[in-house]
Design a protein around this motif. Structure first.
Motif, PDB file in Angstrom:
ATOM      1  N   ILE A  55      80.685  21.165  21.974  1.00 34.79           N
ATOM      2  CA  ILE A  55      79.590  21.569  21.083  1.00 34.79           C
ATOM      3  C   ILE A  55      78.681  22.547  21.824  1.00 34.79           C
ATOM      4  CG2 ILE A  55      77.581  20.735  19.807  1.00 34.79           C
ATOM      5  CD1 ILE A  55      79.257  18.279  19.065  1.00 34.79           C
ATOM      6  N   ALA A  56      78.248  22.194  23.021  1.00 34.29           N
ATOM      7  CA  ALA A  56      77.450  23.143  23.815  1.00 34.29           C
ATOM      8  C   ALA A  56      77.313  22.662  25.252  1.00 34.29           C
ATOM      9  CB  ALA A  56      76.062  23.321  23.210  1.00 34.29           C
ATOM     10  N   PRO A  57      77.225  23.596  26.181  1.00 32.08           N
ATOM     11  CA  PRO A  57      76.848  23.250  27.554  1.00 32.08           C
ATOM     12  C   PRO A  57      75.322  23.261  27.671  1.00 32.08           C
ATOM     13  CG  PRO A  57      77.351  25.579  27.458  1.00 32.08           C
ATOM     14  CD  PRO A  57      77.495  25.034  26.043  1.00 32.08           C
ATOM     15  N   ALA A  58      74.820  22.730  28.766  1.00 36.45           N
ATOM     16  CA  ALA A  58      73.377  22.780  29.039  1.00 36.45           C
ATOM     17  C   ALA A  58      73.157  22.629  30.533  1.00 36.45           C
ATOM     18  CB  ALA A  58      72.639  21.673  28.285  1.00 36.45           C
TER      19      ALA A  58
ATOM     20  N   ALA B 109      65.235  21.199  30.251  1.00 39.75           N
ATOM     21  CA  ALA B 109      66.600  21.617  29.920  1.00 39.75           C
ATOM     22  C   ALA B 109      66.696  23.083  29.533  1.00 39.75           C
ATOM     23  CB  ALA B 109      67.151  20.760  28.792  1.00 39.75           C
ATOM     24  N   THR B 110      67.835  23.665  29.836  1.00 41.46           N
ATOM     25  CA  THR B 110      68.190  25.016  29.453  1.00 41.46           C
ATOM     26  C   THR B 110      69.407  24.919  28.551  1.00 41.46           C
ATOM     27  OG1 THR B 110      67.403  25.940  31.528  1.00 41.46           O
ATOM     28  CG2 THR B 110      69.050  27.215  30.344  1.00 41.46           C
ATOM     29  N   VAL B 111      69.392  25.669  27.454  1.00 44.91           N
ATOM     30  CA  VAL B 111      70.471  25.552  26.470  1.00 44.91           C
ATOM     31  C   VAL B 111      71.000  26.938  26.111  1.00 44.91           C
ATOM     32  CG1 VAL B 111      69.552  23.371  25.566  1.00 44.91           C
ATOM     33  CG2 VAL B 111      68.815  25.552  24.548  1.00 44.91           C
ATOM     34  N   PRO B 112      72.139  27.004  25.407  1.00 43.09           N
ATOM     35  CA  PRO B 112      72.690  28.314  25.056  1.00 43.09           C
ATOM     36  C   PRO B 112      71.817  29.056  24.045  1.00 43.09           C
ATOM     37  CG  PRO B 112      74.364  26.589  24.891  1.00 43.09           C
ATOM     38  CD  PRO B 112      73.041  25.908  25.013  1.00 43.09           C
TER      39      PRO B 112
END
Lengths: 173, 173
Positions: A55-58, B109-112
């Motif tokens: 679904i997504a990296p973080a 947190a860092t996200v796409p």
């Protein structure tokens, strides 16, 4: 061959003890594979999750400093890609986490090191009605962390992402 | 209706030119879906790659500041999980990349963010014998970047990860 027989007996006793231990652990948590069920919610690490879709990296900053990846079962991926909430019953989300370490071959990059936790969210609006329809599980080396840690899951999700059906992670395009 | 006819003719000419352009591009790259084939290698973005299994996430530091995720087809995942090299013919690795942005809901947190590039490696020891058995493709919005950029791919992989069959990414446990 008496010496082989003796060796056989020496091996037999630990094997019986291990089997008994597994049976006790299973009975204690009240599920088939209960050895790994989370307190409060009874959530287990789903079989085969490592092959589920991304679904997504973080990236998780200080103090954890972890790379993360959220994967989901088919129900989770479909709902997540469409961006519709609430997620349907049967949704399972799994967050994998690793310590971030410098790439040994490419200085600007950070890559996964040691695996740390596996975190699971299971949607069942009836069973988990008291926690927004979600059951939570947090695991280290396949074993759930303690009840006190599990008591914090929903409170944080409720405080921060209630309007997103309590799910932080968005589908990465 | 003459005015509609005239409009029809005005639209027809660009359409023919576009079709001709596509035919030329297809012939040039020697593939069916050549619109999106990389220069030098003729590599295309594989269908359905977004649903492929995760091999590992990564973080790319300055100046790109991107979250990455490498996924692979079944051949790639099997070989990568076993850690054996060289990768078999038919291996396809795809690296997805997004600008990293702060999570709107969770400060650490860092996200796409916006998707940036899609990068593809295809193993064919015969076809790509001159570049370690690998064909490369780097795409932005589905279109390959220019030939000069593709000339740099193998040189960097060869200089840094030759003993890993020219692949940076390790399977994240």
């Amino acid at each position: 061959m008496p010496s082989d027989l003796r060796k056989g007996r020496r091996l037999l006793i630990p094997a019986v003890l291990v089997a008994a231990g597994l049976a006790v652990a299973a009975a204690g948590a009240g599920q088939g594979d209960a050895k790994s069920a989370s307190p409060i919610f009874g959530v287990t690490v789903p079989d085969g999750y490592r092959s589920w879709q991304l679904i997504a990296p973080a990236l998780e900053g200080e103090p954890l400093n972890e790379l993360r990846a959220v994967v989901g079962n088919d129900i989770a991926v479909r709902a997540s890609a469409r961006g519709t909430v609430p997620f349907p019953d049967g949704t399972v989300l799994v967050k994998l986490a690793w310590k971030r370490v410098p790439s040994p071959e490419f200085e600007p990059a950070t890559v996964p090191g040691r695996a740390t936790t596996v975190q699971v969210m299971v949607k069942d609006a009836t069973r988990y009605a008291a926690t927004g329809g979600w059951g939570f599980g947090r695991f280290i080396d396949g074993e759930p962390v303690d009840e006190a840690q599990h008591e914090t899951c929903f409170a944080c999700h409720e405080a921060r992402v209630k309007d997103r059906d309590f799910v932080f992670t968005r589908y990465a395009p």
